[in-house]
Design an enzyme around this catalytic site. Structure first.
Site, PDB file in Angstrom:
ATOM      1  N   ARG A   1      -4.795  61.870  13.681  1.00  0.00           N
ATOM      2  CA  ARG A   1      -3.746  62.772  13.177  1.00  0.00           C
ATOM      3  C   ARG A   1      -4.360  63.786  12.220  1.00  0.00           C
ATOM      4  O   ARG A   1      -5.210  63.460  11.399  1.00  0.00           O
ATOM      5  CB  ARG A   1      -2.669  61.974  12.445  1.00  0.00           C
ATOM      6  CG  ARG A   1      -1.691  62.867  11.696  1.00  0.00           C
ATOM      7  CD  ARG A   1      -0.418  62.175  11.270  1.00  0.00           C
ATOM      8  NE  ARG A   1      -0.627  61.090  10.339  1.00  0.00           N
ATOM      9  CZ  ARG A   1       0.350  60.304   9.910  1.00  0.00           C
ATOM     10  NH1 ARG A   1       1.573  60.462  10.361  1.00  0.00           N
ATOM     11  NH2 ARG A   1       0.098  59.342   9.069  1.00  0.00           N
TER      12      ARG A   1
ATOM     13  N   ARG B   1      -1.528  49.424   4.913  1.00  0.00           N
ATOM     14  CA  ARG B   1      -0.152  49.842   5.246  1.00  0.00           C
ATOM     15  C   ARG B   1       0.456  48.934   6.311  1.00  0.00           C
ATOM     16  O   ARG B   1       1.648  48.637   6.273  1.00  0.00           O
ATOM     17  CB  ARG B   1      -0.159  51.302   5.739  1.00  0.00           C
ATOM     18  CG  ARG B   1      -0.364  52.302   4.607  1.00  0.00           C
ATOM     19  CD  ARG B   1      -0.811  53.659   5.120  1.00  0.00           C
ATOM     20  NE  ARG B   1       0.162  54.333   5.934  1.00  0.00           N
ATOM     21  CZ  ARG B   1      -0.120  55.372   6.722  1.00  0.00           C
ATOM     22  NH1 ARG B   1      -1.353  55.851   6.782  1.00  0.00           N
ATOM     23  NH2 ARG B   1       0.823  55.935   7.434  1.00  0.00           N
TER      24      ARG B   1
ATOM     25  N   ARG C   1      -4.704  62.997   6.522  1.00  0.00           N
ATOM     26  CA  ARG C   1      -3.872  62.554   5.401  1.00  0.00           C
ATOM     27  C   ARG C   1      -4.642  61.524   4.598  1.00  0.00           C
ATOM     28  O   ARG C   1      -5.338  60.685   5.178  1.00  0.00           O
ATOM     29  CB  ARG C   1      -2.572  61.945   5.965  1.00  0.00           C
ATOM     30  CG  ARG C   1      -1.349  62.354   5.197  1.00  0.00           C
ATOM     31  CD  ARG C   1      -0.088  61.977   5.924  1.00  0.00           C
ATOM     32  NE  ARG C   1       0.275  60.594   5.703  1.00  0.00           N
ATOM     33  CZ  ARG C   1       1.381  60.039   6.174  1.00  0.00           C
ATOM     34  NH1 ARG C   1       2.208  60.758   6.904  1.00  0.00           N
ATOM     35  NH2 ARG C   1       1.661  58.785   5.936  1.00  0.00           N
TER      36      ARG C   1
ATOM     37  N   ARG D   1      12.764  50.821   3.693  1.00  0.00           N
ATOM     38  CA  ARG D   1      11.543  50.109   4.038  1.00  0.00           C
ATOM     39  C   ARG D   1      11.522  48.704   3.470  1.00  0.00           C
ATOM     40  O   ARG D   1      10.547  47.976   3.669  1.00  0.00           O
ATOM     41  CB  ARG D   1      10.366  50.852   3.421  1.00  0.00           C
ATOM     42  CG  ARG D   1       9.635  51.740   4.372  1.00  0.00           C
ATOM     43  CD  ARG D   1       8.633  52.476   3.520  1.00  0.00           C
ATOM     44  NE  ARG D   1       7.410  52.683   4.200  1.00  0.00           N
ATOM     45  CZ  ARG D   1       7.101  53.825   4.813  1.00  0.00           C
ATOM     46  NH1 ARG D   1       7.951  54.799   4.855  1.00  0.00           N
ATOM     47  NH2 ARG D   1       5.935  53.949   5.387  1.00  0.00           N
TER      48      ARG D   1
HETATM   49  P1  AP5 Z   1       3.893  60.351  13.347  1.00  0.00           P
HETATM   50  O1  AP5 Z   1       5.085  60.941  14.012  1.00  0.00           O
HETATM   51  O2  AP5 Z   1       3.359  61.010  12.133  1.00  0.00           O
HETATM   52  O3  AP5 Z   1       4.184  58.803  13.042  1.00  0.00           O
HETATM   53  P2  AP5 Z   1       4.961  58.153  11.825  1.00  0.00           P
HETATM   54  O4  AP5 Z   1       5.568  56.914  12.352  1.00  0.00           O
HETATM   55  O5  AP5 Z   1       5.878  59.150  11.186  1.00  0.00           O
HETATM   56  O6  AP5 Z   1       3.718  57.819  10.915  1.00  0.00           O
HETATM   57  P3  AP5 Z   1       3.524  57.848   9.343  1.00  0.00           P
HETATM   58  O7  AP5 Z   1       2.099  57.482   9.125  1.00  0.00           O
HETATM   59  O8  AP5 Z   1       4.000  59.147   8.753  1.00  0.00           O
HETATM   60  O9  AP5 Z   1       4.474  56.704   8.896  1.00  0.00           O
HETATM   61  P4  AP5 Z   1       4.490  55.965   7.597  1.00  0.00           P
HETATM   62  O10 AP5 Z   1       5.831  55.317   7.669  1.00  0.00           O
HETATM   63  O11 AP5 Z   1       3.370  55.045   7.336  1.00  0.00           O
HETATM   64  O12 AP5 Z   1       4.317  57.124   6.492  1.00  0.00           O
HETATM   65  P5  AP5 Z   1       5.305  57.767   5.417  1.00  0.00           P
HETATM   66  O13 AP5 Z   1       4.937  59.171   5.281  1.00  0.00           O
HETATM   67  O14 AP5 Z   1       6.725  57.415   5.710  1.00  0.00           O
HETATM   68  O15 AP5 Z   1       2.737  60.200  14.444  1.00  0.00           O
HETATM   69  C1  AP5 Z   1       1.448  59.751  14.109  1.00  0.00           C
HETATM   70  C2  AP5 Z   1       0.407  60.452  14.981  1.00  0.00           C
HETATM   71  O16 AP5 Z   1       0.597  60.069  16.347  1.00  0.00           O
HETATM   72  C3  AP5 Z   1       0.505  61.995  14.980  1.00  0.00           C
HETATM   73  O17 AP5 Z   1      -0.779  62.524  15.102  1.00  0.00           O
HETATM   74  C4  AP5 Z   1       1.350  62.310  16.243  1.00  0.00           C
HETATM   75  O18 AP5 Z   1       1.054  63.588  16.769  1.00  0.00           O
HETATM   76  C5  AP5 Z   1       0.914  61.190  17.178  1.00  0.00           C
HETATM   77  N1  AP5 Z   1       1.975  60.739  18.083  1.00  0.00           N
HETATM   78  C6  AP5 Z   1       3.276  60.546  17.789  1.00  0.00           C
HETATM   79  N2  AP5 Z   1       3.953  60.084  18.873  1.00  0.00           N
HETATM   80  C7  AP5 Z   1       3.022  59.959  19.855  1.00  0.00           C
HETATM   81  C8  AP5 Z   1       3.102  59.513  21.209  1.00  0.00           C
HETATM   82  N3  AP5 Z   1       4.250  59.090  21.760  1.00  0.00           N
HETATM   83  N4  AP5 Z   1       1.960  59.512  21.964  1.00  0.00           N
HETATM   84  C9  AP5 Z   1       0.782  59.927  21.405  1.00  0.00           C
HETATM   85  N5  AP5 Z   1       0.641  60.374  20.148  1.00  0.00           N
HETATM   86  C10 AP5 Z   1       1.754  60.385  19.372  1.00  0.00           C
HETATM   87  O19 AP5 Z   1       4.904  56.951   4.102  1.00  0.00           O
HETATM   88  C11 AP5 Z   1       3.666  57.142   3.483  1.00  0.00           C
HETATM   89  C12 AP5 Z   1       3.643  56.347   2.171  1.00  0.00           C
HETATM   90  O20 AP5 Z   1       4.685  56.836   1.301  1.00  0.00           O
HETATM   91  C13 AP5 Z   1       3.930  54.849   2.292  1.00  0.00           C
HETATM   92  O21 AP5 Z   1       2.745  54.114   2.592  1.00  0.00           O
HETATM   93  C14 AP5 Z   1       4.479  54.525   0.894  1.00  0.00           C
HETATM   94  O22 AP5 Z   1       3.443  54.432  -0.039  1.00  0.00           O
HETATM   95  C15 AP5 Z   1       5.299  55.767   0.565  1.00  0.00           C
HETATM   96  N6  AP5 Z   1       6.695  55.655   1.000  1.00  0.00           N
HETATM   97  C16 AP5 Z   1       7.344  56.448   1.906  1.00  0.00           C
HETATM   98  N7  AP5 Z   1       8.610  56.046   2.070  1.00  0.00           N
HETATM   99  C17 AP5 Z   1       8.780  54.980   1.258  1.00  0.00           C
HETATM  100  C18 AP5 Z   1       9.895  54.110   1.002  1.00  0.00           C
HETATM  101  N8  AP5 Z   1      11.068  54.262   1.634  1.00  0.00           N
HETATM  102  N9  AP5 Z   1       9.715  53.101   0.108  1.00  0.00           N
HETATM  103  C19 AP5 Z   1       8.535  52.933  -0.549  1.00  0.00           C
HETATM  104  N10 AP5 Z   1       7.452  53.716  -0.339  1.00  0.00           N
HETATM  105  C20 AP5 Z   1       7.583  54.734   0.547  1.00  0.00           C
END
Ligand code: AP5
Length: 218
Positions: A127, A171, A160, A88
């Protein structure tokens, strides 16, 4: 194959990484899931990560990089993996290259799943996740069979904690500043593939599989 799914919050990285992982028999590695699990178990890692995640900030690189490295070198990743939400930052991307170089391998493709900001806000507000099995739903596009309850565990679904509108805004700002530059980084490596993430879930999946077939041929 060694793949990265890159994109803004809510673009569908997790949904697609799970589907593609199932199809190709590859583990899906979500740093977000690993961190949420650590928070739920109240481990030292969870204690470090919680305040950043609640504020919509990135957890520092020196916490996330070793965590990702430990996971990537596990046995089930020998035949490949899908990284969801990692790297990221540029520092994480460079760190990942170094880890893979040490193992004598490299990335095959980076799927950049892009959606408009308005879609992000709408999707994340709708979600719901199961606190037990982590299954994910969307009240509009992928609802549970019984309102508010997980199909598998019959447990009440939750929003969430970082999907509150003000945290989603934070974010998005963090994404633009820290993560969007990775698009150029991987483009310069010749492995970036752009995916329109706004179609329905099955169509996005088909586009990804199409791009993966092409990446395999190259
Ligand atoms: P979903 O598939 O959950 O989307 P996503 O892109 O995975 O969304 P996230 O919110 O999980 O991504 P994120 O990167 O912000 O979170 P992460 O957990 O990595 O889909 C979202 C919704 O849409 C669902 O309801 C789904 O059903 C729906 N949907 C999907 N596709 C669709 C479509 N085509 N049409 C209609 N509906 C659809 O990170 C969270 C936190 O963790 C970060 O903010 C940070 O604090 C920390 N973190 C995680 N990784 C790192 C890292 N590498 N470095 C530093 N901090 C980190």
């Amino acid at each position: 194959m060694r793949l990265i799914f890159l994109g803004p919050p809510g673009s569908g990285k997790g949904t697609q990484a799970r589907m593609v992982g199932d199809r190709l028999g590859l583990p899906q590695i979500s740093t977000g899931d690993i961190l949420r699990e650590a928070i739920a178990r109240d481990t030292d890692l969870g204690k470090k990560a919680k305040s950043y995640m609640d504020a919509g900030e990135l957890v520092p690189d020196d916490v996330v990089l070793p965590l990702a490295e430990r996971r990537i070198v596990e046995k089930d990743c020998k035949k490949g993996f899908i990284l969801d939400g990692f790297p990221r930052t540029l520092a994480q991307a460079i760190g990942l290259e170094e880890v893979l170089q040490r193992q004598g391998c490299a990335l095959d493709a980076v799927m950049f799943i892009d959606v408009d900001d308005a879609v992000v806000v709408e999707r994340l507000s709708r979600r719901r996740v199961c606190p037990k099995c982590k299954a994910m739903y969307n009240l509009d596009t992928d609802p549970p069979k019984r309102e508010g309850v997980c199909d598998r565990c019959q447990v009440a679904l939750e929003l969430r904690s970082d999907d509150k509108p003000e945290t989603v805004k934070a974010r998005m700002i963090v994404y633009r500043k820290n993560t969007l530059p990775l698009v150029e980084f991987y483009e310069s490596r010749g492995i970036l593939r752009r995916i329109d993430g706004e179609g329905e879930i099955g169509r996005v999946f088909d586009s990804i599989m199409g791009e993966l077939s092409e990446a395999r041929r190259n």
